[in-house]
Motif scaffolding. Structure first.
Motif, PDB file in Angstrom:
ATOM      1  N   ILE A 158       0.937  -1.160  -0.037  1.00 57.48           N
ATOM      2  CA  ILE A 158       0.027   0.050   0.055  1.00 57.48           C
ATOM      3  C   ILE A 158       0.725   1.231  -0.082  1.00 57.48           C
ATOM      4  CG2 ILE A 158      -1.490   1.371   1.214  1.00 57.48           C
ATOM      5  CD1 ILE A 158      -3.038  -1.145   2.332  1.00 57.48           C
ATOM      6  N   LEU A 159       1.912   1.373   0.807  1.00 61.03           N
ATOM      7  CA  LEU A 159       2.847   2.393   0.739  1.00 61.03           C
ATOM      8  C   LEU A 159       3.591   2.673  -0.534  1.00 61.03           C
ATOM      9  CD1 LEU A 159       4.238   4.639   2.534  1.00 61.03           C
ATOM     10  CD2 LEU A 159       5.987   2.794   3.117  1.00 61.03           C
ATOM     11  N   LEU A 160       3.683   1.592  -1.310  1.00 57.13           N
ATOM     12  CA  LEU A 160       4.506   1.724  -2.389  1.00 57.13           C
ATOM     13  C   LEU A 160       3.403   2.051  -3.740  1.00 57.13           C
ATOM     14  CD1 LEU A 160       7.013   0.857  -4.398  1.00 57.13           C
ATOM     15  CD2 LEU A 160       5.866  -1.321  -4.914  1.00 57.13           C
ATOM     16  N   GLN A 161       2.118   1.654  -3.492  1.00 58.59           N
ATOM     17  CA  GLN A 161       1.170   2.266  -4.160  1.00 58.59           C
ATOM     18  C   GLN A 161       1.086   3.910  -4.033  1.00 58.59           C
ATOM     19  OE1 GLN A 161      -1.979  -0.351  -3.349  1.00 58.59           O
ATOM     20  NE2 GLN A 161      -2.443  -0.792  -5.461  1.00 58.59           N
ATOM     21  N   ILE A 162       1.055   4.252  -2.962  1.00 58.92           N
ATOM     22  CA  ILE A 162       0.812   5.588  -2.539  1.00 58.92           C
ATOM     23  C   ILE A 162       1.921   6.588  -3.243  1.00 58.92           C
ATOM     24  CG2 ILE A 162       0.967   7.454  -0.639  1.00 58.92           C
ATOM     25  CD1 ILE A 162      -0.615   5.265   0.904  1.00 58.92           C
ATOM     26  N   ILE A 163       3.269   6.051  -2.840  1.00 58.05           N
ATOM     27  CA  ILE A 163       4.574   6.522  -3.726  1.00 58.05           C
ATOM     28  C   ILE A 163       4.412   6.723  -5.082  1.00 58.05           C
ATOM     29  CG2 ILE A 163       6.965   6.573  -3.793  1.00 58.05           C
ATOM     30  CD1 ILE A 163       7.075   5.103  -1.011  1.00 58.05           C
ATOM     31  N   LEU A 164       3.907   5.521  -5.669  1.00 60.05           N
ATOM     32  CA  LEU A 164       3.923   5.616  -7.197  1.00 60.05           C
ATOM     33  C   LEU A 164       2.904   6.549  -7.820  1.00 60.05           C
ATOM     34  CD1 LEU A 164       4.642   1.835  -8.128  1.00 60.05           C
ATOM     35  CD2 LEU A 164       6.023   3.897  -8.319  1.00 60.05           C
ATOM     36  N   LEU A 165       1.442   6.732  -7.070  1.00 67.94           N
ATOM     37  CA  LEU A 165       0.557   7.436  -7.391  1.00 67.94           C
ATOM     38  C   LEU A 165       1.160   9.025  -7.496  1.00 67.94           C
ATOM     39  CD1 LEU A 165      -2.393   8.066  -8.154  1.00 67.94           C
ATOM     40  CD2 LEU A 165      -2.809   8.408  -5.550  1.00 67.94           C
ATOM     41  N   ILE A 166       1.842   9.500  -6.247  1.00 62.27           N
ATOM     42  CA  ILE A 166       2.143  10.500  -6.184  1.00 62.27           C
ATOM     43  C   ILE A 166       3.426  11.164  -7.245  1.00 62.27           C
ATOM     44  CG2 ILE A 166       3.602  12.305  -4.722  1.00 62.27           C
ATOM     45  CD1 ILE A 166       2.298  11.148  -2.199  1.00 62.27           C
ATOM     46  N   ASP A 167       4.110  10.035  -7.496  1.00 60.75           N
ATOM     47  CA  ASP A 167       5.269   9.927  -8.678  1.00 60.75           C
ATOM     48  C   ASP A 167       4.449  10.532  -9.953  1.00 60.75           C
ATOM     49  OD1 ASP A 167       7.915   9.988  -9.660  1.00 60.75           O
ATOM     50  OD2 ASP A 167       7.170   8.276 -10.555  1.00 60.75           O
ATOM     51  N   PHE A 168       3.516   9.470 -10.090  1.00 56.50           N
ATOM     52  CA  PHE A 168       2.479   9.712 -11.334  1.00 56.50           C
ATOM     53  C   PHE A 168       1.830  11.051 -11.603  1.00 56.50           C
ATOM     54  CE2 PHE A 168      -1.651   9.496 -13.238  1.00 56.50           C
ATOM     55  CZ  PHE A 168      -1.327   9.128 -14.617  1.00 56.50           C
ATOM     56  N   ALA A 169       1.270  11.633 -10.400  1.00 59.99           N
ATOM     57  CA  ALA A 169       0.863  12.937 -10.551  1.00 59.99           C
ATOM     58  C   ALA A 169       1.805  13.967 -10.722  1.00 59.99           C
ATOM     59  CB  ALA A 169       0.237  13.330  -9.113  1.00 59.99           C
ATOM     60  N   HIS A 170       2.932  13.962 -10.322  1.00 62.49           N
ATOM     61  CA  HIS A 170       4.018  14.894 -10.867  1.00 62.49           C
ATOM     62  C   HIS A 170       4.596  14.683 -12.222  1.00 62.49           C
ATOM     63  CE1 HIS A 170       4.721  16.961  -6.988  1.00 62.49           C
ATOM     64  NE2 HIS A 170       4.854  15.827  -6.311  1.00 62.49           N
ATOM     65  N   GLN A 171       4.617  13.323 -12.597  1.00 65.43           N
ATOM     66  CA  GLN A 171       5.148  13.183 -13.815  1.00 65.43           C
ATOM     67  C   GLN A 171       4.366  13.563 -15.048  1.00 65.43           C
ATOM     68  OE1 GLN A 171       7.279   9.667 -14.691  1.00 65.43           O
ATOM     69  NE2 GLN A 171       8.842  10.177 -13.390  1.00 65.43           N
ATOM     70  N   PHE A 172       3.102  13.249 -14.721  1.00 61.44           N
ATOM     71  CA  PHE A 172       1.921  13.441 -15.657  1.00 61.44           C
ATOM     72  C   PHE A 172       1.947  15.023 -16.129  1.00 61.44           C
ATOM     73  CE2 PHE A 172      -2.531  14.102 -16.933  1.00 61.44           C
ATOM     74  CZ  PHE A 172      -2.625  13.296 -18.176  1.00 61.44           C
ATOM     75  N   SER A 173       1.862  15.899 -15.112  1.00 60.40           N
ATOM     76  CA  SER A 173       1.887  17.295 -15.263  1.00 60.40           C
ATOM     77  C   SER A 173       2.896  17.797 -15.988  1.00 60.40           C
ATOM     78  CB  SER A 173       1.456  17.940 -13.740  1.00 60.40           C
ATOM     79  OG  SER A 173       1.365  19.216 -14.130  1.00 60.40           O
ATOM     80  N   GLU A 174       4.042  17.383 -15.341  1.00 63.12           N
ATOM     81  CA  GLU A 174       5.244  17.878 -15.906  1.00 63.12           C
ATOM     82  C   GLU A 174       5.673  17.465 -17.410  1.00 63.12           C
ATOM     83  OE1 GLU A 174       8.584  16.640 -13.539  1.00 63.12           O
ATOM     84  OE2 GLU A 174       7.786  17.763 -11.764  1.00 63.12           O
ATOM     85  N   ASN A 175       4.996  16.298 -18.032  1.00 64.76           N
ATOM     86  CA  ASN A 175       5.296  15.974 -19.272  1.00 64.76           C
ATOM     87  C   ASN A 175       4.354  16.805 -20.295  1.00 64.76           C
ATOM     88  OD1 ASN A 175       7.190  13.851 -18.581  1.00 64.76           O
ATOM     89  ND2 ASN A 175       5.496  12.280 -18.572  1.00 64.76           N
ATOM     90  N   LEU A 176       3.043  16.775 -19.592  1.00 65.56           N
ATOM     91  CA  LEU A 176       2.330  17.779 -20.545  1.00 65.56           C
ATOM     92  C   LEU A 176       2.825  19.272 -20.805  1.00 65.56           C
ATOM     93  CD1 LEU A 176      -1.450  16.655 -19.459  1.00 65.56           C
ATOM     94  CD2 LEU A 176      -0.316  16.329 -21.562  1.00 65.56           C
ATOM     95  N   LEU A 177       3.237  19.743 -19.552  1.00 72.94           N
ATOM     96  CA  LEU A 177       3.545  20.921 -19.672  1.00 72.94           C
ATOM     97  C   LEU A 177       5.114  21.116 -20.508  1.00 72.94           C
ATOM     98  CD1 LEU A 177       3.827  22.263 -15.878  1.00 72.94           C
ATOM     99  CD2 LEU A 177       2.450  23.184 -17.909  1.00 72.94           C
TER     100      LEU A 177
END
Length: 456
Positions: A158-177
Motif C-alpha cells: 500500500i505504501l508503494l502504491q501511494i508513492i507511485l501515485l504521487i510520482d505519477f501525479a508529478h510526472q503526468f503534469s510535467e510531461n504535458l507542460l
C-alpha cells in the motif's frame, strides 16, 4: 482443475512471450510481453483465490480429500479464507524464488536472464506445484501467515502504491507542460486544464454523494471521514498553489493535487460504502449493487496492481539506487541514419547494397522487437519482489484484512471488503496520500540545501 488452469496459463503465456508475440497481429517488445505474462499468471491465481472464497467450493475440496482439506477455522466462520491464503502464499513464494534467482542479473542474455524471459513450462509447473502443495500445509501455518507476515507485506505494498501515485501525479503534469513548451500546441494545455478541472469536479461530486447517502442521521463517523477529507483536499490544492512552493517548483499547479484529491475521495467513498452496518450504508442491503461494487473494485484493484508492479520495476533504479536499465537504448534513430547512408551512397562513398543491408537489419529488428538487446529494461529481482508483496496484499483484500463475515440468509456468502478493518485501511491510506503529497511540496521549501531532483 489444476491441469486445465495450467494449460490455459501456458497458452496465455506462450502467446505473450513468443518471439514476435503476434496474438493480436502486432509485435510487442519482449520486456513488455514478459511483464504481461507474469501479470496474466497473477490474475489467474487471484481469480482462483476469489472463486475459492465460496463455501460450496470449500466443501467440495473437503469432500474430495476425505475431510483432510477442511478449510474452516475453529469458530466455523472462515469458509474459504484459508484457501485464499494458500493460493496467495503460492504466488508469493513463486515470485520470491524468482526474485532470488534474478539478483544481480544485468543482461537478458545471461542464463538467469533467459530464465526470466523464457522457460515458461517449468515455471508454470512450479507455480501449480506450489499451489497444490500449499493445500497439504496445516491450517495453523496459514492462520499465522495471514495475521502477521501477509499483513506486513500488504502494508508495504500500500505504501508503494501511494508513492507511485504521487510520482505519477508529478510526472503526468510535467510531461504535458514540457510538450506544450516544446511544441506550443494548445492541445496539451487543454488536456492539462481539462483533466485538472474534471478530476476536481469528480471529487466534489463524490463528496456530495457521500454526504447525501452516507452522512445522514446519526452517522457521525461517516461525516467526520467526509469532512476531514474535504479539509485535506482543500489544503492540498492550496499547498500546491502556495507562493513558497511555486518558488521551488514552478511546475506545481492544479493538475497534481486534482489527481491526489480525486484518488483520496475515491478511497473515502469506497470505505464508507464497505462499512458492515446497514444503518449508515444503504448499499449494504442491496446485493445487486454490492456485487457490482465488488466487480468494479476488483477491476480497478488489478489495474492498480499491474501499474504498481510494472512501474516499480522500471523505476527500481530510483527506489533502490540502482542504475540498471536506466539509459538502455530502446529506440534508435532509424530515419536519420538511413538518410545519412543514402547521402553517402549518392556521393559514392558507400555501395548501394548498404541501403539494402540497413533495411534488412531494421526489418529483423522490428520482427524481434527485443528492447533488451543491450541490457535489462527493468530490475528483474525488484519486479518479482513487488509481485510477492502484491500477493500478500490480495490475500488481505480478499479476506477483508483477516475479518470474515457471512450474510445471515442461509446461503453463508462471504462478504468481500465488508469489515471495519478494511474501512480503516482505506481511510488511513487516503490520509497518507494527501500527507505524503504535501510533504513532496513543502520538503524542498523547508530543506532547500538538499538535492530533491534525484529523489523519487
Amino acid at each position: 482443475m489444476g491441469g486445465v488452469v495450467g494449460c490455459l496459463a501456458t497458452e496465455a503465456v506462450c502467446c505473450f512471450t513468443s518471439a514476435t508475440c503476434r496474438c493480436f497481429g502486432k509485435a510487442v517488445r519482449s520486456s513488455t510481453a514478459t511483464r504481461v505474462a507474469y501479470a496474466t499468471i497473477f490474475l489467474i491465481n487471484t481469480l482462483i483465490a476469489w472463486i475459492l472464497l465460496s463455501d460450496v467450493v470449500s466443501k467440495k475440496l473437503a469432500s474430495l480429500t476425505y475431510g483432510y482439506l477442511d478449510l474452516h477455522c475453529k469458530d466455523g466462520g472462515c469458509y474459504g479464507v484459508l484457501a485464499v491464503q494458500r493460493m496467495c502464499f503460492a504466488i508469493t513464494v513463486f515470485h520470491l524464488v524468482m526474485s532470488v534467482t534474478q539478483i544481480g542479473v544485468e543482461t537478458s542474455t545471461q542464463v538467469r536472464g533467459q530464465f526470466q524471459n523464457g522457460w515458461w513450462g517449468p515455471k508454470i509447473a512450479g507455480w501449480i506445484l506450489l499451489a497444490v502443495g500449499s493445500f497439504f500445509i496445516p491450517n495453523e501455518f496459514f492462520m499465522f501467515w495471514g495475521h502477521y507476515i501477509a499483513l506486513i507485506g500488504a502494508m508495504f505494498f500500500i505504501l508503494l502504491q501511494i508513492i507511485l501515485l504521487i510520482d505519477f501525479a508529478h510526472q503526468f503534469s510535467e510531461n504535458l507542460l514540457e510538450k506544450y513548451e516544446m511544441h506550443q500546441q494548445q492541445i496539451y494545455l487543454a488536456v492539462l486544464v481539462g483533466s485538472a478541472v474534471s478530476l476536481l469536479v469528480l471529487a466534489i461530486v463524490m463528496m456530495g454523494l457521500m454526504y447525501a447517502f452516507f452522512g445522514g442521521g446519526d452517522c457521525n463517523l461517516n461525516r467526520f471521514f467526509i469532512t476531514f477529507n474535504l479539509i485535506l483536499s482543500f489544503a492540498c490544492v492550496m499547498f500546491s498553489l502556495a507562493p513558497q512552493v511555486q518558488q521551488t517548483n514552478s511546475r506545481s499547479g492544479l493538475m497534481q493535487p486534482s489527481i491526489i484529491v480525486a484518488y483520496a475521495s475515491y478511497l473515502i467513498m469506497s470505505a464508507v460504502a464497505n462499512e458492515p452496518e446497514s444503518k449508515c450504508n444503504p448499499i449494504f442491503a442491496h446485493q445487486g449493487t454490492q456485487t457490482l461494487t465488488v466487480v468494479i473494485g476488483t477491476f480497478f484493484t488489478f489495474i492498480a496492481i499491474t501499474y504498481s508492479t510494472s512501474t516499480a520495476a522500471v523505476k527500481a533504479h530510483n527506489l533502490m539506487g540502482d542504475d540498471a536499465g536506466e539509459d538502455a537504448p530502446l529506440i534508435s534513430d532509424q530515419p536519420r541514419r538511413r538518410a545519412a547512408l543514402l547521402a553517402a551512397v549518392e556521393d559514392g562513398a558507400l555501395p548501394r547494397s548498404a541501403i539494402a543491408e540497413f533495411d534488412a537489419d531494421q526489418e529483423r529488428l522490428v520482427e524481434d522487437r527485443n528492447d533488451e538487446a543491450d541490457g535489462c529494461a527493468y530490475n528483474y529481482a525488484f519486479f518479482h519482489l513487488i509481485f510477492a508483496l502484491a500477493g500478500m496484499y490480495v490475500a488481505m483484500l480478499l479476506t477483508n484484512w483477516n475479518v470474515v463475515s457471512a450474510v445471515d440468509n442461509g446461503d453463508e456468502l462471504v462478504q468481500i471488503g465488508k469489515s471495519w478493518a478494511a474501512v480503516w485501511v482505506k481511510v488511513v491510506s487516503s490520509w497518507m496520500v494527501v500527507l505524503l503529497y504535501s510533504w513532496t511540496l513543502w520538503a524542498p521549501v523547508w530543506f532547500p540545501d538538499r538535492d530533491w531532483a534525484s529523489a523519487v
